[in-house]
Design a protein around this motif. Structure first.
Motif, PDB file in Angstrom:
ATOM      1  N   LEU A  33      -5.685  -9.292   2.243  1.00 37.63           N
ATOM      2  CA  LEU A  33      -4.251  -9.175   1.984  1.00 37.63           C
ATOM      3  C   LEU A  33      -3.806  -9.986   0.782  1.00 37.63           C
ATOM      4  O   LEU A  33      -2.610 -10.207   0.576  1.00 37.63           O
ATOM      5  N   SER A  34      -4.752 -10.388  -0.038  1.00 27.80           N
ATOM      6  CA  SER A  34      -4.442 -11.137  -1.251  1.00 27.80           C
ATOM      7  C   SER A  34      -3.722 -10.243  -2.254  1.00 27.80           C
ATOM      8  O   SER A  34      -3.971  -9.039  -2.323  1.00 27.80           O
ATOM      9  N   LEU A  35      -2.879 -10.847  -3.066  1.00 25.92           N
ATOM     10  CA  LEU A  35      -2.143 -10.080  -4.077  1.00 25.92           C
ATOM     11  C   LEU A  35      -3.063  -9.273  -4.981  1.00 25.92           C
ATOM     12  O   LEU A  35      -2.662  -8.237  -5.505  1.00 25.92           O
ATOM     13  N   GLU A  36      -4.301  -9.704  -5.147  1.00 27.18           N
ATOM     14  CA  GLU A  36      -5.231  -8.980  -6.009  1.00 27.18           C
ATOM     15  C   GLU A  36      -5.597  -7.603  -5.454  1.00 27.18           C
ATOM     16  O   GLU A  36      -6.115  -6.757  -6.176  1.00 27.18           O
ATOM     17  N   ARG A  37      -5.323  -7.353  -4.184  1.00 29.69           N
ATOM     18  CA  ARG A  37      -5.622  -6.061  -3.545  1.00 29.69           C
ATOM     19  C   ARG A  37      -4.377  -5.166  -3.445  1.00 29.69           C
ATOM     20  O   ARG A  37      -4.446  -4.080  -2.891  1.00 29.69           O
ATOM     21  N   VAL A  38      -3.248  -5.659  -3.941  1.00 30.01           N
ATOM     22  CA  VAL A  38      -1.968  -4.992  -3.701  1.00 30.01           C
ATOM     23  C   VAL A  38      -1.426  -4.362  -4.975  1.00 30.01           C
ATOM     24  O   VAL A  38      -1.492  -4.940  -6.062  1.00 30.01           O
ATOM     25  N   ARG A  39      -0.875  -3.171  -4.817  1.00 27.03           N
ATOM     26  CA  ARG A  39      -0.128  -2.497  -5.869  1.00 27.03           C
ATOM     27  C   ARG A  39       1.289  -2.312  -5.362  1.00 27.03           C
ATOM     28  O   ARG A  39       1.502  -1.902  -4.214  1.00 27.03           O
ATOM     29  N   VAL A  40       2.257  -2.624  -6.209  1.00 20.71           N
ATOM     30  CA  VAL A  40       3.674  -2.530  -5.843  1.00 20.71           C
ATOM     31  C   VAL A  40       4.279  -1.328  -6.545  1.00 20.71           C
ATOM     32  O   VAL A  40       4.097  -1.141  -7.746  1.00 20.71           O
ATOM     33  N   LEU A  41       5.013  -0.523  -5.791  1.00 20.85           N
ATOM     34  CA  LEU A  41       5.739   0.603  -6.350  1.00 20.85           C
ATOM     35  C   LEU A  41       7.185   0.147  -6.543  1.00 20.85           C
ATOM     36  O   LEU A  41       7.787  -0.414  -5.630  1.00 20.85           O
ATOM     37  N   GLU A  42       7.691   0.370  -7.750  1.00 18.68           N
ATOM     38  CA  GLU A  42       9.072  -0.009  -8.025  1.00 18.68           C
ATOM     39  C   GLU A  42       9.764   1.073  -8.830  1.00 18.68           C
ATOM     40  O   GLU A  42       9.115   1.901  -9.473  1.00 18.68           O
ATOM     41  N   ARG A  43      11.087   1.035  -8.761  1.00 17.29           N
ATOM     42  CA  ARG A  43      11.907   1.933  -9.563  1.00 17.29           C
ATOM     43  C   ARG A  43      13.009   1.071 -10.176  1.00 17.29           C
ATOM     44  O   ARG A  43      13.686   0.341  -9.464  1.00 17.29           O
ATOM     45  N   ALA A  44      13.164   1.160 -11.483  1.00 15.04           N
ATOM     46  CA  ALA A  44      14.169   0.364 -12.209  1.00 15.04           C
ATOM     47  C   ALA A  44      14.047  -1.118 -11.870  1.00 15.04           C
ATOM     48  O   ALA A  44      15.037  -1.807 -11.717  1.00 15.04           O
ATOM     49  N   GLY A  45      12.798  -1.600 -11.729  1.00 11.75           N
ATOM     50  CA  GLY A  45      12.551  -3.006 -11.467  1.00 11.75           C
ATOM     51  C   GLY A  45      12.723  -3.437 -10.026  1.00 11.75           C
ATOM     52  O   GLY A  45      12.497  -4.591  -9.689  1.00 11.75           O
ATOM     53  N   GLU A  46      13.115  -2.510  -9.135  1.00 10.64           N
ATOM     54  CA  GLU A  46      13.297  -2.844  -7.724  1.00 10.64           C
ATOM     55  C   GLU A  46      12.074  -2.432  -6.917  1.00 10.64           C
ATOM     56  O   GLU A  46      11.706  -1.250  -6.897  1.00 10.64           O
TER      57      GLU A  46
END
Length: 193
Positions: free
Chosen positions: A58-71
């Motif tokens: 669960l480390s940040l290195e395994r995570v991708r974040v989906l965002e729209r307009a910076g949110e």
């Protein structure tokens, strides 16, 4: 005015407060088993505290974040299934330090990019963002040279419909943290040159 398109990016240390509760809300009792806690709030705090530490599932290195307009609106957590046992070692060490059993069952299977968590905030569901994250995960797997994406889903999880539409097919069942999960896989195409 049309909304801006979603984008997927690697997680950063600043994403911890957004990501940890969303991850825990999605993984439920598995999060309790990993963190040695008995509530979503406690598990989310532990996930957040370990967010920037490398080398665990669960480390940040395994995570991708989906965002729209910076949110930030969603995320995916994935890792090569062959690495599952090693990525759980920090969690086993935590459980040992707490004096709890450390018999964490690995979820990923060799030969797949294991999609540990796929989550979209409730207010943004139904907008195709989960499908966008799934497509990104398939591309990620292909870039790593892995032939498929795999995941586990409980029968009553509404996301099972999304996974079926995205081409995931059942290949077996697993028992984890007191629950029964269906192992789904989807082949991926090789990245285009």
């Amino acid at each position: 005015m049309p909304s801006s398109p979603p984008m997927v990016r690697p997680a950063t240390p600043d994403d911890a407060a957004f990501a940890a509760p969303l991850i825990q809300a999605t993984i439920g009792r598995i999060g309790w088993a990993l963190t040695g806690t008995q509530s979503d709030e406690s598990a989310a705090r532990v996930i957040q505290a370990h967010w920037a530490q490398p080398g665990h599932r669960l480390s940040l290195e395994r995570v991708r974040v989906l965002e729209r307009a910076g949110e930030p609106l969603g995320l995916s957590v994935a890792y090569p299934g062959a690495n599952a046992w090693a990525l759980d070692e920090p969690w086993r060490a935590r459980l040992q330090a707490l004096g709890q059993p450390d018999d964490i069952e690995s979820e990923g299977t060799p030969g797949e990019l294991y999609l540990d968590t796929l989550a979209v905030v409730p207010a943004a569901r139904g907008q195709g963002l989960g499908a966008h994250l799934l497509a990104h995960t398939a591309h990620w797997a292909a870039g790593l040279g892995l032939p498929r994406v795999g995941l586990l889903v409980e029968a009553d999880n509404p996301a099972a419909r999304l996974y079926a539409r995205a081409g995931f097919r059942p290949v077996g069942t697993r028992q984890l943290a007191g629950g029964t999960y269906t192992h789904l896989v989807r082949p991926v195409s090789a990245p285009s040159e």
